[in-house]
Scaffold this motif. Structure first.
Motif, PDB file in Angstrom:
ATOM      1  N   ARG A  45       2.755  -1.212  -2.967  1.00 42.15           N
ATOM      2  CA  ARG A  45       4.178  -1.357  -2.994  1.00 42.15           C
ATOM      3  C   ARG A  45       4.928  -1.341  -1.778  1.00 42.15           C
ATOM      4  NH1 ARG A  45       3.567   1.577  -8.046  1.00 42.15           N
ATOM      5  NH2 ARG A  45       3.680   3.711  -6.866  1.00 42.15           N
ATOM      6  N   GLU A  46       4.427  -0.497  -0.870  1.00 41.81           N
ATOM      7  CA  GLU A  46       4.879  -0.337   0.571  1.00 41.81           C
ATOM      8  C   GLU A  46       4.775  -1.774   1.278  1.00 41.81           C
ATOM      9  OE1 GLU A  46       6.852   1.115   3.705  1.00 41.81           O
ATOM     10  OE2 GLU A  46       6.990   1.686   1.926  1.00 41.81           O
ATOM     11  N   TYR A  47       3.419  -2.081   1.097  1.00 44.33           N
ATOM     12  CA  TYR A  47       3.148  -3.519   1.989  1.00 44.33           C
ATOM     13  C   TYR A  47       3.792  -4.514   1.495  1.00 44.33           C
ATOM     14  CZ  TYR A  47      -1.236  -0.769   3.327  1.00 44.33           C
ATOM     15  OH  TYR A  47      -2.050   0.021   3.785  1.00 44.33           O
ATOM     16  N   GLN A  48       4.094  -4.650   0.194  1.00 46.00           N
ATOM     17  CA  GLN A  48       5.267  -5.651  -0.340  1.00 46.00           C
ATOM     18  C   GLN A  48       6.503  -5.536   0.104  1.00 46.00           C
ATOM     19  OE1 GLN A  48       4.639  -5.826  -4.489  1.00 46.00           O
ATOM     20  NE2 GLN A  48       2.451  -6.989  -4.282  1.00 46.00           N
ATOM     21  N   ARG A  49       6.768  -4.307  -0.022  1.00 46.96           N
ATOM     22  CA  ARG A  49       8.418  -3.959   0.552  1.00 46.96           C
ATOM     23  C   ARG A  49       8.505  -4.558   2.116  1.00 46.96           C
ATOM     24  NH1 ARG A  49      11.053  -1.199   3.680  1.00 46.96           N
ATOM     25  NH2 ARG A  49       9.164   0.321   4.353  1.00 46.96           N
ATOM     26  N   ARG A  50       7.621  -4.017   2.808  1.00 46.05           N
ATOM     27  CA  ARG A  50       7.596  -4.267   4.244  1.00 46.05           C
ATOM     28  C   ARG A  50       7.332  -5.996   4.470  1.00 46.05           C
ATOM     29  NH1 ARG A  50       3.394  -1.306   7.680  1.00 46.05           N
ATOM     30  NH2 ARG A  50       2.723  -0.532   5.531  1.00 46.05           N
ATOM     31  N   TYR A  51       6.748  -6.577   3.688  1.00 49.63           N
ATOM     32  CA  TYR A  51       6.632  -7.993   3.748  1.00 49.63           C
ATOM     33  C   TYR A  51       7.721  -8.633   3.508  1.00 49.63           C
ATOM     34  CZ  TYR A  51       5.044 -12.982   2.422  1.00 49.63           C
ATOM     35  OH  TYR A  51       5.275 -14.072   2.369  1.00 49.63           O
ATOM     36  N   TRP A  52       8.649  -8.396   2.387  1.00 46.17           N
ATOM     37  CA  TRP A  52       9.547  -9.168   1.980  1.00 46.17           C
ATOM     38  C   TRP A  52      10.788  -8.690   3.079  1.00 46.17           C
ATOM     39  CZ3 TRP A  52       9.653 -13.462  -0.249  1.00 46.17           C
ATOM     40  CH2 TRP A  52       8.291 -13.520  -1.179  1.00 46.17           C
ATOM     41  N   GLU A  53      10.882  -7.538   3.584  1.00 49.57           N
ATOM     42  CA  GLU A  53      11.758  -7.064   4.628  1.00 49.57           C
ATOM     43  C   GLU A  53      11.704  -8.057   5.853  1.00 49.57           C
ATOM     44  OE1 GLU A  53      14.265  -5.145   4.273  1.00 49.57           O
ATOM     45  OE2 GLU A  53      13.911  -4.471   2.422  1.00 49.57           O
ATOM     46  N   ARG A  54      10.442  -8.207   6.142  1.00 46.71           N
ATOM     47  CA  ARG A  54       9.969  -9.008   7.262  1.00 46.71           C
ATOM     48  C   ARG A  54      10.847 -10.619   7.013  1.00 46.71           C
ATOM     49  NH1 ARG A  54       5.196  -7.204   7.854  1.00 46.71           N
ATOM     50  NH2 ARG A  54       4.102  -8.820   6.989  1.00 46.71           N
ATOM     51  N   LYS A  55      10.179 -10.927   5.925  1.00 51.04           N
ATOM     52  CA  LYS A  55      10.599 -12.572   5.354  1.00 51.04           C
ATOM     53  C   LYS A  55      12.372 -12.389   5.507  1.00 51.04           C
ATOM     54  CE  LYS A  55       7.251 -14.990   4.267  1.00 51.04           C
ATOM     55  NZ  LYS A  55       7.068 -16.173   5.179  1.00 51.04           N
ATOM     56  N   ALA A  56      12.812 -11.340   4.922  1.00 55.33           N
ATOM     57  CA  ALA A  56      14.263 -11.593   4.893  1.00 55.33           C
ATOM     58  C   ALA A  56      15.029 -11.600   6.296  1.00 55.33           C
ATOM     59  CB  ALA A  56      14.967 -10.323   4.103  1.00 55.33           C
ATOM     60  N   ALA A  57      14.366 -10.754   7.308  1.00 53.96           N
ATOM     61  CA  ALA A  57      14.918 -10.699   8.536  1.00 53.96           C
ATOM     62  C   ALA A  57      14.713 -11.960   9.351  1.00 53.96           C
ATOM     63  CB  ALA A  57      14.180  -9.564   9.407  1.00 53.96           C
ATOM     64  N   GLN A  58      13.515 -12.740   8.910  1.00 55.66           N
ATOM     65  CA  GLN A  58      13.342 -14.182   9.378  1.00 55.66           C
ATOM     66  C   GLN A  58      14.226 -15.001   9.074  1.00 55.66           C
ATOM     67  OE1 GLN A  58       9.304 -15.059   8.319  1.00 55.66           O
ATOM     68  NE2 GLN A  58       8.321 -13.767   9.938  1.00 55.66           N
ATOM     69  N   GLU A  59      14.783 -14.933   7.653  1.00 59.29           N
ATOM     70  CA  GLU A  59      15.653 -15.953   7.050  1.00 59.29           C
ATOM     71  C   GLU A  59      17.069 -15.730   7.993  1.00 59.29           C
ATOM     72  OE1 GLU A  59      15.771 -18.306   4.729  1.00 59.29           O
ATOM     73  OE2 GLU A  59      13.494 -18.353   5.015  1.00 59.29           O
ATOM     74  N   ASN A  60      17.452 -14.435   8.268  1.00 61.01           N
ATOM     75  CA  ASN A  60      18.856 -14.000   8.632  1.00 61.01           C
ATOM     76  C   ASN A  60      18.891 -14.402  10.127  1.00 61.01           C
ATOM     77  OD1 ASN A  60      19.452 -13.120   6.360  1.00 61.01           O
ATOM     78  ND2 ASN A  60      18.992 -11.158   6.634  1.00 61.01           N
ATOM     79  N   LYS A  61      17.882 -14.641  10.876  1.00 60.73           N
ATOM     80  CA  LYS A  61      17.745 -15.251  12.307  1.00 60.73           C
ATOM     81  C   LYS A  61      18.493 -16.290  12.492  1.00 60.73           C
ATOM     82  CE  LYS A  61      14.384 -12.455  14.243  1.00 60.73           C
ATOM     83  NZ  LYS A  61      13.141 -12.516  15.073  1.00 60.73           N
TER      84      LYS A  61
END
Length: 61
Positions: A45-61
């Motif tokens: 769950r933690e690894y998935q959370r971090r992955y999607w947080e990273r993806k969201a940050a990339q989209e916001n750039k």
């Protein structure tokens, strides 16, 4: 340093051939991964959370 497109293509060909010729090895790897995931659901769950947080940050750039 990122791989060149030629190196990526060669790697894909090699991996495709390996998967075709070693199905028993892939089956063992999958089972080991599933077993680890069943034993460590909180880490998954933690690894998935971090992955999607990273993806969201990339989209916001």
């Amino acid at each position: 340093m990122p791989m060149s497109e030629e190196a990526k293509a060669l790697r894909r060909v090699y991996q495709r051939e390996y998967r075709r010729t070693h199905p028993e090895q892939l089956k063992r790897q999958r089972e080991c991964t599933r077993q680890w995931q069943r034993q460590h659901p909180e880490k998954c769950r933690e690894y998935q959370r971090r992955y999607w947080e990273r993806k969201a940050a990339q989209e916001n750039k």
